[in-house]
Motif scaffolding. Structure first.
Motif, mmCIF file in Angstrom:
data_model
loop_
_atom_site.group_PDB
_atom_site.id
_atom_site.type_symbol
_atom_site.label_atom_id
_atom_site.label_comp_id
_atom_site.label_asym_id
_atom_site.label_seq_id
_atom_site.Cartn_x
_atom_site.Cartn_y
_atom_site.Cartn_z
ATOM 1 N N ARG A 147 0.757 -1.139 -0.022
ATOM 2 C CA ARG A 147 -0.071 -0.013 0.023
ATOM 3 C C ARG A 147 0.956 1.274 -0.036
ATOM 4 O O ARG A 147 0.303 2.144 -0.414
ATOM 5 N N ASN A 148 2.167 1.050 0.389
ATOM 6 C CA ASN A 148 3.053 2.305 0.703
ATOM 7 C C ASN A 148 4.488 2.216 0.056
ATOM 8 O O ASN A 148 5.335 2.682 0.557
ATOM 9 N N MET A 149 4.273 1.229 -0.987
ATOM 10 C CA MET A 149 5.475 0.974 -1.609
ATOM 11 C C MET A 149 6.390 2.156 -1.986
ATOM 12 O O MET A 149 7.751 1.989 -1.989
ATOM 13 N N GLU A 150 5.740 2.841 -2.851
ATOM 14 C CA GLU A 150 6.477 4.296 -3.627
ATOM 15 C C GLU A 150 7.257 5.005 -2.481
ATOM 16 O O GLU A 150 8.398 5.489 -2.612
ATOM 17 N N GLY A 151 6.426 5.292 -1.368
ATOM 18 C CA GLY A 151 6.807 6.020 -0.492
ATOM 19 C C GLY A 151 8.064 5.299 0.492
ATOM 20 O O GLY A 151 9.032 5.960 0.914
ATOM 21 N N MET A 152 7.831 3.943 0.931
ATOM 22 C CA MET A 152 8.913 3.306 1.722
ATOM 23 C C MET A 152 9.973 2.984 0.968
ATOM 24 O O MET A 152 11.152 3.134 1.508
ATOM 25 N N LEU A 153 9.767 2.582 -0.229
ATOM 26 C CA LEU A 153 10.850 1.979 -1.130
ATOM 27 C C LEU A 153 11.227 2.492 -2.370
ATOM 28 O O LEU A 153 12.252 2.318 -3.100
ATOM 29 N N GLY A 154 10.678 3.453 -2.818
ATOM 30 C CA GLY A 154 10.742 4.241 -4.043
ATOM 31 C C GLY A 154 10.729 3.360 -5.289
ATOM 32 O O GLY A 154 11.114 3.491 -6.454
ATOM 33 N N VAL A 155 9.535 2.520 -5.145
ATOM 34 C CA VAL A 155 9.260 1.448 -6.039
ATOM 35 C C VAL A 155 7.687 1.546 -6.358
ATOM 36 O O VAL A 155 7.100 1.620 -5.519
ATOM 37 N N ARG A 156 7.595 1.536 -7.654
ATOM 38 C CA ARG A 156 6.006 1.626 -7.961
ATOM 39 C C ARG A 156 5.345 0.240 -8.058
ATOM 40 O O ARG A 156 6.167 -0.705 -8.871
ATOM 41 N N PHE A 157 4.260 0.021 -7.356
ATOM 42 C CA PHE A 157 3.692 -1.164 -7.182
ATOM 43 C C PHE A 157 3.023 -1.839 -8.633
ATOM 44 O O PHE A 157 2.305 -1.042 -9.271
ATOM 45 N N LEU A 158 3.601 -2.875 -8.972
ATOM 46 C CA LEU A 158 2.880 -3.315 -10.338
ATOM 47 C C LEU A 158 1.982 -4.637 -9.716
ATOM 48 O O LEU A 158 0.863 -4.589 -10.283
ATOM 49 N N ALA A 159 2.360 -5.656 -8.993
ATOM 50 C CA ALA A 159 1.329 -6.670 -8.801
ATOM 51 C C ALA A 159 1.741 -7.442 -7.513
ATOM 52 O O ALA A 159 2.795 -7.643 -7.000
ATOM 53 N N SER A 160 0.813 -8.462 -7.045
ATOM 54 C CA SER A 160 0.975 -9.128 -5.609
ATOM 55 C C SER A 160 0.796 -10.513 -6.115
ATOM 56 O O SER A 160 -0.079 -10.889 -7.049
ATOM 57 N N GLU A 161 1.620 -11.479 -5.545
ATOM 58 C CA GLU A 161 1.361 -12.696 -5.617
ATOM 59 C C GLU A 161 1.371 -13.271 -7.252
ATOM 60 O O GLU A 161 0.274 -13.646 -7.703
ATOM 61 N N VAL A 162 2.470 -12.990 -7.944
ATOM 62 C CA VAL A 162 2.683 -13.308 -9.117
ATOM 63 C C VAL A 162 3.018 -14.729 -9.383
ATOM 64 O O VAL A 162 3.954 -14.918 -8.996
ATOM 65 N N ALA A 163 2.131 -15.629 -10.159
ATOM 66 C CA ALA A 163 2.338 -16.980 -10.569
ATOM 67 C C ALA A 163 3.477 -17.133 -11.389
ATOM 68 O O ALA A 163 3.515 -16.408 -12.338
ATOM 69 N N THR A 164 4.475 -18.024 -11.340
ATOM 70 C CA THR A 164 5.665 -18.124 -12.167
ATOM 71 C C THR A 164 5.567 -19.513 -13.002
ATOM 72 O O THR A 164 6.232 -19.665 -13.791
ATOM 73 N N GLY A 165 4.406 -19.937 -13.080
ATOM 74 C CA GLY A 165 4.104 -21.206 -13.808
ATOM 75 C C GLY A 165 4.519 -22.314 -13.535
ATOM 76 O O GLY A 165 5.243 -22.600 -12.350
ATOM 77 N N ASP A 166 4.233 -23.392 -14.131
ATOM 78 C CA ASP A 166 4.674 -24.770 -14.010
ATOM 79 C C ASP A 166 6.192 -24.897 -13.687
ATOM 80 O O ASP A 166 6.599 -25.760 -12.860
ATOM 81 N N GLY A 167 6.763 -24.343 -14.534
ATOM 82 C CA GLY A 167 8.381 -24.642 -14.559
ATOM 83 C C GLY A 167 8.892 -24.266 -13.121
ATOM 84 O O GLY A 167 9.959 -24.910 -12.753
ATOM 85 N N HIS A 168 8.493 -23.032 -12.825
ATOM 86 C CA HIS A 168 8.973 -22.616 -11.296
ATOM 87 C C HIS A 168 8.092 -23.211 -10.067
ATOM 88 O O HIS A 168 8.653 -23.265 -9.031
ATOM 89 N N GLY A 169 6.884 -22.966 -10.310
ATOM 90 C CA GLY A 169 5.891 -23.384 -9.245
ATOM 91 C C GLY A 169 5.759 -22.797 -8.237
ATOM 92 O O GLY A 169 5.932 -23.057 -6.953
ATOM 93 N N GLY A 170 5.882 -21.425 -8.365
ATOM 94 C CA GLY A 170 5.922 -20.492 -7.376
ATOM 95 C C GLY A 170 5.244 -19.134 -7.192
ATOM 96 O O GLY A 170 4.671 -18.992 -8.475
ATOM 97 N N ARG A 171 5.195 -18.192 -6.474
ATOM 98 C CA ARG A 171 4.415 -16.922 -6.562
ATOM 99 C C ARG A 171 5.500 -15.879 -6.162
ATOM 100 O O ARG A 171 5.976 -16.124 -4.855
#
Length: 287
Positions: free
Chosen positions: A18-42
């Motif tokens: 919620r506060n990513m840009e203010g805290m880290l200088g990073v613009r938030f894009l997405a949360s819990e991004v699935a990496t597919g069967d090959g990596h099997g994670g988020r």
């Protein structure tokens, strides 16, 4: 006051997102991004920092050695899927942001309640752009702080040798020599500016495709070397800066390299001295 960990890792993640840009200088894009069967994670969080570097953020509510390994694991996925990342940036931030993506140094930020001495040593030896950030929560989350415990600017992707089967898809950026072709006088002037910015504290200088970034956890100065001047941009409010024609100007609404809304043009050692207060103010906005 004794700090306390979050009861749930998801609460920590939600607060930072919620506060990513203010805290880290990073613009938030997405949360819990699935990496597919090959990596099997988020991937916990994906973002784009003020210089256009892709950022992977992983969280652990307590001390955990796995948070660094997870970030490295997902970095491999990110480098194999640049088109997916570009599409995400386009969808969230628009077409203009896609052209700013800088693949030379993708970043990883690991946020946890603490790290081991082995973690800190590993960051210095890995050669990747990674920040270890310790969080502290007080009073049931009424007060929250982030402390940069260890940081590495990493090496450029130029010269990396991915497996042949992946070479066609991986973004590889050529190393930029920002001092190439400048005069000896300008090279000396840059050395003086560089010393002034690095001397403000525990500062990292990072060479990116379009500029040199000076940062702690967040960037506080970006330098573009031109033939007749060193152009520095700072994350200051132009309304609170005395603007002088030819020396400082308001960049709000104008396209430029790096972050920040105030430009300072350095043409002499005297200009560095004249801008020293602005440099200190900018540094203290991020520490």
């Amino acid at each position: 006051m004794d700090g306390e960990p979050f009861a749930l890792e998801s609460d920590l993640q939600a607060l930072v997102e919620r506060n990513m840009e203010g805290m880290l200088g990073v613009r938030f894009l997405a949360s819990e991004v699935a990496t597919g069967d090959g990596h099997g994670g988020r991937i916990d969080s994906l973002g784009l920092d003020e210089t256009g570097s892709p950022v992977i953020i992983e969280y652990k509510r307590d001390t955990s050695q796995s948070v660094m390994n997870q970030a490295l694991f997902y970095l491999d996925w990110l480098l194999d899927h640049p088109a997916d990342f570009r599409a995400l940036v386009q969808r969230v931030l628009g077409d203009g942001a896609v052209g700013t993506i800088d693949w030379s140094r993708p970043r990883m930020i690991c946020i946890a309640s603490d790290f081991t001495r082995y973690d800190r040593h590993a960051v210095r030896r890995l050669g990747q752009s990674m920040d270890l950030v310790r969080y502290c929560s007080y009073g049931g989350g009424e007060l929250f702080t982030l402390i940069l415990e260890e940081s590495s600017a990493g090496r450029s992707l130029h010269g990396s040798r991915p497996p042949i089967k992946r070479a066609a898809s991986r973004p590889v950026a050529a190393e930029v020599d920002h001092l190439a072709g400048i005069s000896p006088a300008m090279r000396q002037l840059f050395g003086e500016l560089d010393s002034a910015l690095l001397g403000l504290g525990d500062v990292h200088r990072v060479s990116l495709q379009t500029c040199l970034s000076y940062r702690t956890l967040k960037g506080f100065a970006w330098v573009v070397i031109q033939k007749g001047a060193l152009v520095v941009t700072l994350p200051l409010d132009p309304k609170k800066v005395e603007l002088r024609p030819g020396f400082t100007r308001n960049l709000r609404g104008l396209g430029h390299h790096g972050g920040g809304d105030v430009e300072v043009r350095i043409r002499s050692a005297g200009d560095i001295q004249a801008a020293s207060d602005l440099f200190r103010r900018s540094f203290h906005t991020v520490v």
